[in-house]
Design a protein around this motif. Structure first.
Motif, PDB file in Angstrom:
ATOM      1  N   GLY A 120      45.580  15.972  -0.813  1.00  0.00           N
ATOM      2  CA  GLY A 120      45.107  15.291  -2.016  1.00  0.00           C
ATOM      3  C   GLY A 120      44.157  14.155  -1.681  1.00  0.00           C
ATOM      4  N   ASP A 121      43.160  13.965  -2.531  1.00  0.00           N
ATOM      5  CA  ASP A 121      42.186  12.883  -2.324  1.00  0.00           C
ATOM      6  C   ASP A 121      41.506  12.607  -3.661  1.00  0.00           C
ATOM      7  N   LEU A 122      41.870  11.489  -4.288  1.00  0.00           N
ATOM      8  CA  LEU A 122      41.317  11.179  -5.606  1.00  0.00           C
ATOM      9  C   LEU A 122      39.813  10.913  -5.549  1.00  0.00           C
ATOM     10  N   ARG A 123      39.332  10.426  -4.395  1.00  0.00           N
ATOM     11  CA  ARG A 123      37.890  10.205  -4.278  1.00  0.00           C
ATOM     12  C   ARG A 123      37.134  11.524  -4.302  1.00  0.00           C
ATOM     13  N   LEU A 124      37.696  12.542  -3.649  1.00  0.00           N
ATOM     14  CA  LEU A 124      37.061  13.854  -3.663  1.00  0.00           C
ATOM     15  C   LEU A 124      37.116  14.492  -5.054  1.00  0.00           C
ATOM     16  N   MET A 125      38.177  14.147  -5.814  1.00  0.00           N
ATOM     17  CA  MET A 125      38.300  14.730  -7.145  1.00  0.00           C
ATOM     18  C   MET A 125      37.176  14.282  -8.073  1.00  0.00           C
ATOM     19  N   ASP A 126      36.545  13.158  -7.754  1.00  0.00           N
ATOM     20  CA  ASP A 126      35.370  12.750  -8.533  1.00  0.00           C
ATOM     21  C   ASP A 126      34.247  13.763  -8.382  1.00  0.00           C
TER      22      ASP A 126
END
Length: 283
Positions: A198-204
């Motif tokens: 998981g990586d919220l920055r990548l989800m952008d």
């Protein structure tokens, strides 16, 4: 020297003169000897403009009154139209909401059929952490509905995450896009395993990363990534997403890359919780 006598007329003579003038005027009127046209013209010069002015004022007042009545009528019609528009907008919102709910229910029904081997319970999202993404959120089902910690949660065609905390009528879910999430996964065609992080920055950018995938087999863009059979908590074969990029590591033994998750983690409203734990009978 003699004083000059003043002319005086007694009242009797004055009365006779006035009577004569009146009789003469009456006679002239009846006999049309004297024309009344000049008199009428003289009167007309005075009265007609005044009358015309009164008529114009009357017309102006009538026009203003009519405009005022029209304005009142238009205001009433405008209020009625606003009420109708508001009613129609409310109906449209309800129809849109019902349509969205129907669409969500159809998706859950289809998802239920795809994973028919598992018993499931449907739940609605009632709260989530601040931000654009549903990395952790709360659902309206808990231990009273048979939900336990570490149960798998699915929605929108694939894996959402795991139950991490349970109350009587609620449960907390941590999704696979959370920074603390790691999922043991594999490719469908070759069964090569990898770790999806998981990586919220990548989800952008709308994607997740994967690593530690064997480079012995060729992995192409569009490959399906599902949960693997060696995961300690995730049940086998639940769809995670599709490969979008692949890069061979410097050691020439493993691949890293990115995948597009199948679940829309920006809009989650309903989920299915699989009522089966991996360590108690899951595959």
């Amino acid at each position: 020297m003699k004083k000059k006598k003043k002319f005086q007329m007694n009242s009797k003579h004055l009365l006779m003169v006035l009577t004569f003038v009146c009789i003469s005027a009456a006679a002239l009127t009846f006999t049309n000897v004297v024309s009344v046209g000049p008199i009428r013209n003289a009167v007309g010069y005075v009265i007609v403009p005044f009358q015309n002015g009164i008529n114009q004022v009357g017309k102006w007042l009538t026009h203003k009154g009519q405009r005022f009545q029209n304005a009142e009528q238009l205001a009433e019609e405008n209020d009625e139209l606003k009420e109708r528009v508001n009613a129609l907008m409310e109906q449209n919102n309800l129809l849109t909401q019902n349509q969205n709910e129907l669409s969500d229910l159809k998706q859950l029904y289809q998802l239920d059929k795809e994973y028919s081997e598992y018993e499931k319970v449907a739940a609605e999202v009632i709260a989530s952490d601040p931000g654009n993404w549903f990395n952790t959120f709360t659902i309206n089902r808990g231990s009273n509905h048979g939900i336990e910690k570490d149960m798998n949660v699915i929605s929108d065609g694939g894996l959402v995450g795991l139950v991490t905390e349970v109350g009587a009528d609620w449960a907390t879910v941590r999704s696979i896009i959370d920074d603390f999430s790691n999922v043991s996964a594999m490719t469908v065609s070759t069964s090569d395993t990898c770790i999806v992080s998981g990586d919220l920055r990548l989800m952008d950018e709308g994607k997740l990363s994967f690593s530690q995938m064997s480079s012995a087999n060729s992995v192409t863009v569009g490959e399906k990534i599902v949960t693997s059979d060696i995961s300690d908590k995730y049940l086998k074969g639940i769809l995670i997403g599709y490969v979008s990029e692949v890069t061979e590591d410097p050691n020439h033994l493993t691949n890293t890359g990115y995948l597009i998750p199948v679940v829309d983690f920006e809009h989650i409203s309903k989920v299915l919780v699989i009522k089966q734990l991996k360590q108690t009978g899951g595959n």
